[in-house]
Structures are given as C-alpha cells and as structure tokens.
Design a protein around this motif. Structure first.
Motif, short mmCIF file in Angstrom:
data_model
loop_
_atom_site.label_atom_id
_atom_site.label_comp_id
_atom_site.label_asym_id
_atom_site.label_seq_id
_atom_site.Cartn_x
_atom_site.Cartn_y
_atom_site.Cartn_z
N GLU B 178 0.83 -1.21 0.00
CA GLU B 178 0.00 0.00 0.00
C GLU B 178 0.86 1.25 0.00
O GLU B 178 0.52 2.25 -0.63
CB GLU B 178 -0.90 0.02 1.24
CG GLU B 178 -2.07 -0.91 1.13
CD GLU B 178 -2.88 -0.92 2.41
OE1 GLU B 178 -2.93 0.12 3.11
OE2 GLU B 178 -3.46 -1.97 2.72
N TRP B 179 1.97 1.20 0.73
CA TRP B 179 2.79 2.40 0.90
C TRP B 179 3.57 2.74 -0.36
O TRP B 179 3.85 3.90 -0.63
CB TRP B 179 3.77 2.21 2.06
CG TRP B 179 3.09 2.18 3.39
CD1 TRP B 179 1.83 2.63 3.68
CD2 TRP B 179 3.62 1.69 4.63
NE1 TRP B 179 1.55 2.43 5.00
CE2 TRP B 179 2.63 1.86 5.61
CE3 TRP B 179 4.84 1.11 4.99
CZ2 TRP B 179 2.81 1.48 6.93
CZ3 TRP B 179 5.02 0.74 6.31
CH2 TRP B 179 4.01 0.92 7.27
N TRP B 180 3.99 1.70 -1.09
CA TRP B 180 4.84 1.95 -2.25
C TRP B 180 4.26 1.30 -3.50
O TRP B 180 3.44 0.40 -3.42
CB TRP B 180 6.24 1.39 -1.98
CG TRP B 180 6.87 1.98 -0.77
CD1 TRP B 180 7.22 3.27 -0.60
CD2 TRP B 180 7.19 1.31 0.46
NE1 TRP B 180 7.75 3.45 0.68
CE2 TRP B 180 7.75 2.26 1.33
CE3 TRP B 180 7.07 0.00 0.89
CZ2 TRP B 180 8.17 1.95 2.61
CZ3 TRP B 180 7.49 -0.31 2.16
CH2 TRP B 180 8.03 0.66 3.02
N ASN B 181 4.72 1.75 -4.64
CA ASN B 181 4.38 1.06 -5.89
C ASN B 181 5.18 -0.23 -5.93
O ASN B 181 6.39 -0.20 -5.99
CB ASN B 181 4.82 1.89 -7.10
CG ASN B 181 4.00 3.16 -7.25
OD1 ASN B 181 2.87 3.21 -6.80
ND2 ASN B 181 4.58 4.16 -7.86
N THR B 182 4.48 -1.36 -5.93
CA THR B 182 5.21 -2.62 -5.99
C THR B 182 4.68 -3.43 -7.17
O THR B 182 3.58 -3.19 -7.65
CB THR B 182 5.02 -3.45 -4.70
OG1 THR B 182 3.61 -3.61 -4.49
CG2 THR B 182 5.65 -2.78 -3.52
N LEU B 183 5.49 -4.39 -7.59
CA LEU B 183 5.01 -5.30 -8.63
C LEU B 183 4.06 -6.31 -8.02
O LEU B 183 3.13 -6.78 -8.64
CB LEU B 183 6.21 -6.01 -9.28
CG LEU B 183 5.90 -6.84 -10.52
CD1 LEU B 183 5.35 -5.96 -11.64
CD2 LEU B 183 7.13 -7.56 -11.01
N HIS B 184 4.29 -6.66 -6.75
CA HIS B 184 3.42 -7.59 -6.05
C HIS B 184 2.04 -6.99 -5.92
O HIS B 184 1.90 -5.81 -5.61
CB HIS B 184 4.02 -7.86 -4.66
CG HIS B 184 3.43 -9.06 -3.99
ND1 HIS B 184 2.17 -9.06 -3.47
CD2 HIS B 184 3.91 -10.30 -3.77
CE1 HIS B 184 1.91 -10.25 -2.95
NE2 HIS B 184 2.96 -11.02 -3.12
N GLN B 185 1.01 -7.81 -6.16
CA GLN B 185 -0.36 -7.28 -6.04
C GLN B 185 -0.71 -6.97 -4.59
O GLN B 185 -0.07 -7.44 -3.68
CB GLN B 185 -1.37 -8.28 -6.62
CG GLN B 185 -1.35 -9.65 -6.00
CD GLN B 185 -0.45 -10.59 -6.79
OE1 GLN B 185 0.55 -10.19 -7.36
NE2 GLN B 185 -0.82 -11.85 -6.80
N GLY B 186 -1.78 -6.18 -4.43
CA GLY B 186 -2.20 -5.77 -3.09
C GLY B 186 -2.85 -6.92 -2.33
O GLY B 186 -2.93 -8.04 -2.81
N ALA B 187 -3.31 -6.61 -1.11
CA ALA B 187 -3.91 -7.62 -0.25
C ALA B 187 -5.25 -8.05 -0.83
O ALA B 187 -6.03 -7.23 -1.30
CB ALA B 187 -4.09 -7.08 1.15
N THR B 188 -5.50 -9.37 -0.79
CA THR B 188 -6.77 -9.90 -1.31
C THR B 188 -7.71 -10.23 -0.16
O THR B 188 -8.86 -9.79 -0.14
CB THR B 188 -6.52 -11.17 -2.13
OG1 THR B 188 -5.73 -10.82 -3.26
CG2 THR B 188 -7.82 -11.77 -2.61
N ILE B 189 -7.21 -11.01 0.80
CA ILE B 189 -8.09 -11.55 1.83
C ILE B 189 -8.59 -10.46 2.77
O ILE B 189 -9.76 -10.45 3.16
CB ILE B 189 -7.35 -12.63 2.65
CG1 ILE B 189 -6.92 -13.75 1.70
CG2 ILE B 189 -8.24 -13.19 3.73
CD1 ILE B 189 -6.08 -14.80 2.37
N THR B 190 -7.73 -9.51 3.11
CA THR B 190 -8.15 -8.47 4.05
C THR B 190 -9.02 -7.42 3.37
O THR B 190 -9.55 -6.54 4.02
CB THR B 190 -6.93 -7.80 4.70
OG1 THR B 190 -5.99 -7.48 3.68
CG2 THR B 190 -6.28 -8.72 5.69
N LYS B 191 -9.16 -7.53 2.05
CA LYS B 191 -10.08 -6.63 1.33
C LYS B 191 -11.47 -7.27 1.34
O LYS B 191 -12.00 -7.65 0.31
CB LYS B 191 -9.59 -6.46 -0.11
CG LYS B 191 -9.30 -5.02 -0.49
CD LYS B 191 -8.72 -4.94 -1.88
CE LYS B 191 -9.81 -4.97 -2.94
NZ LYS B 191 -9.23 -4.83 -4.30
#
Lengths: 159, 245
Positions: B178-191
């Motif tokens: 969330e804090w940075w632009n990453t290649l890894h996708q964001g959180a799925t389960i906590t969404k």
C-alpha cells in the motif's frame, strides 16, 4: 508486576520504539526511491514535491495500464510497441522480446528501460503486474461483462 | 488473571502440555491439509486470467501468512522470556525459529516459481519481496545468534532481543503493497468488503491457511519437546521418562 520486570518491559518497549522510529524515518526519507516504478503522469509531470523529472537517457522503470488498441507488433521480428496510461498522459514503450503471459491490453505492466524521448521508453524488460482479484472465468464474464481470452494482436493492421 | 499460566513455567508441566496438545494439532493438520489441497488444487475453478497457475496461492498465501504469524508468536515468546525470564519461553523462541525460516523460504520459492510465468521475472527488488527476504534473514539471524553463544542463558537473551526488534518488519511487509508502488499485487483476503476473491476459491484457501497454521503448530510442539528434554536431560523426571521407554 514487580518493579524489576516492569523495568525490563520498559527497556524493551523503548528499544522497539526507538528502532521503529529510526527505521520509519529512514523509509520515509527513502520513500521515493523504494517505489518500484514511475507512473506515466509522474514521468511527464514530475514526481514528488519538487516535481523532479527523469532526464533523457536515464534508466528507469515505468508502470501503468496498457492502452487497449495500442499494441503494435512488427510482423518480421519480436519488436513490439504499446502505450501506457495511468490517469492522464500516455507514454510509448518500445520492446523487443517475449512478453509475459499476463500481458494484455487493459492490464497493468511494469517496464524497465531507458528514456529516449520525453515520453518514449526503450524497454529491455517488461513485467506483467497482476491485480488482487481472483475469480472463475464464468464469474468474470458475469461481473465484468467481458470474455477473457488472450488478445489476438492486430498483425494485419499494417501499422 | 494469569495465575493459571504459572505452572507451565516448570519444564515438566510444559512438556506434558505439549504432549496433550500434539494429537489435536496433528488431527487438524492432516484433515485440513488433505481437504484443502485436494479442494484447492483439483476442484476449485481456474482463474479467468491466470488459469491454473493461480493455484500456487493455496500454498504461497498460507505460507506467507504463517511466516508472519510464526514470527509474531516467536516475538511474544521472546518478550515473555526477557521480561519474566521464563526459560521455557526462550526454548519456544528457538523451537519456532527454524520452522518460521522454512515456511518463509517456501513462500519466497513458490512466489518466484509463480512470478516467472506471470510477471516474467523470478525476482524483483520491490518492497514486498525485499521485506519478506529480510524476514527470512531475521529468522536465520535469531537461530545463528542463539547457536553462536556457548552460554545458553546469554544465547537465549540475545536471540530474544533480535526476535523482538525484528517485529518492526511485520507491518512493513504487510503494508508494503500500500505504501509503495510494488510489482506484487495488493492484499486480497483483508479486502473483505469488495469480494476480491470468489467464494469458490476463498474457502479452500481458508482451509489451507488453517492447515498450515496447524502444521506450524505440530512441528513447533515437537521441536519444543526436544528442546525441553535436551535442556533438562540431567533432571530426574527426564531420566525417569527415558528409562520408562
């Protein structure tokens, strides 16, 4: 809690708090550098509070969504070019090589390369960025109203 | 309030507690792992974009979650060990560390195996991947620090301090996407609110997370039993236990 234990607990809390704030401040200072990539609007309009723009010839990463309909392939080689967008301006990426499985129009990608013009990047690596959504094909069709298959690149469009 | 915990500061009682807990963890682990793997790897529908490659989440996500979960339990044990100076907690830190290191390595390796076909790269130095790698080094650091000391009392204290300090890495791993632009996708389960993952994939994933948690529990309990026995090997109760068998 007896005073000795209380003291030890306080010391631990102080260590963690002190180190935590030190690391927090370091990361905050490095914030711009930890980001894996520029977005197209950051590339054009500058990034950060000082609106720093990358200079031509600089090696950088750029991440954005592939503009649908912008993928152009050379019929005789692996040369491909496409446009990236986030919220505003477009950036053209030129790349020669095999694109990853998840590369498709409308999908997020991250490209690494050299900035050759203000809005053109010659990439030597293209990585697909996946989103956090997982669903079966039928659900995707129902929710998004689109049938997902690997796009057929318009080879015969002659561009 | 915590009076009921006091008897377990004694090595013998802690050993007995491990013995009573172990069968429950084993049953849960075996049952959920069989169900979860068959359900996830064979019966869950394929993803609309990644097709069958997405099935790595049934191993990658549980191991990544547990790598952080195991670290927090190790840190809690380390706080107990330092503040209340309970030796069993010190042994628990050492019992958890290699388990956590293995599961972190599993998360990193499965992630790399998935990243090559999907992203196009085995490894990228983005914030999520780098912070997870640091977690692996923290585990290894705790382990090697413990084994570097001749005096096990000092060793336990040093390892515990490193374990506590490393906790700072946990929120960094979690929020890195969330804090940075990453290649890894964001959180799925906590969404939870947006239904980022279809129920037909979510439930087998949950079963697999329970399975991995139970698995970490089983291995940790076995290791803790061994650590206790080894540390107490000259005590009468251990002698008695060993001559019984």
């Amino acid at each position: 809690m007896n005073p000795r234990r209380k003291k030890r607990l306080l010391v631990i809390v102080a260590i963690v708090f002190g180190l935590g704030s030190a690391i927090g401040l370091t990361l905050y200072a490095l914030q711009e550098n930890i980001n894996l990539f520029y977005t197209p609007s950051e590339l054009i309009e500058g990034k950060g509070p000082n609106k720093e723009k990358p200079v031509i010839g600089q090696k950088l990463r750029i991440g954005g969504m592939v503009v649908p309909g912008s993928v152009e392939r050379n019929e005789d080689s692996l040369q491909v070019s496409f446009k990236l967008i986030d919220t505003g301006p477009l950036v053209t990426i030129r790349y020669k090589g095999i694109l990853p499985d998840l590369f498709r129009e409308g999908q997020g990608i991250v490209a690494q390369g050299v900035l050759v013009e203000k809005n053109v990047v010659n990439a030597f690596e293209v990585l697909a960025k996946h989103d956090e959504e997982y669903m079966p094909a039928e659900v995707a069709e129902a929710v998004k109203g689109i049938k997902h298959e690997k796009p057929k690149y318009n080879l015969d469009s002659g561009s | 309030m915590w009076k009921w915990l006091h008897p377990y500061a004694k090595a013998e009682r802690a050993y007995q507690l491990c013995n009573t807990l172990l069968p429950y963890f084993t049953v849960v682990c075996v049952a959920t792992m069989i169900i979860g793997w068959i359900w996830g790897l064979a019966y869950a529908p394929a993803d609309y974009q990644q097709k069958d490659s997405y099935r790595i989440i049934f191993i990658h996500v549980p191991s990544a979650i547990l790598s952080m979960g195991a670290y927090s339990s190790m840190a809690i044990a380390a706080i107990v060990a330092l503040v209340w100076q309970i030796r069993n907690a010190e042994l628990a830190v050492i019992a958890i560390a290699p388990v956590g290191a293995c599961i972190t390595a599993i998360a990193l390796i499965t992630g790399a195996a998935w990243g090559k076909p999907m992203w196009g790269a085995w490894w990228v130095w983005d914030a999520r991947l780098t912070s997870e790698l640091i977690l692996l080094f923290l585990y290894l650091g705790v382990l090697s620090l413990y084994h570097a000391f001749e005096d096990k009392k000092a060793a336990g204290r040093a390892a515990s301090i490193l374990a506590i300090v490393g906790v700072i890495n946990l929120p960094i791993i979690h929020y890195s996407v969330e804090w940075w632009n990453t290649l890894h996708q964001g959180a799925t389960i906590t969404k939870l609110d947006t239904k980022a993952i279809d129920p037909s994939m979510f439930w087998p994933l949950m079963v697999n997370i329970v399975a991995f948690a139970a698995f970490v529990g089983v291995v940790t309990l076995i290791r803790l039993k061994n650590e206790i026995l080894q540390r107490e090997k000259h005590r009468p109760w251990v002698r008695q236990l060993l001559t019984q068998e």
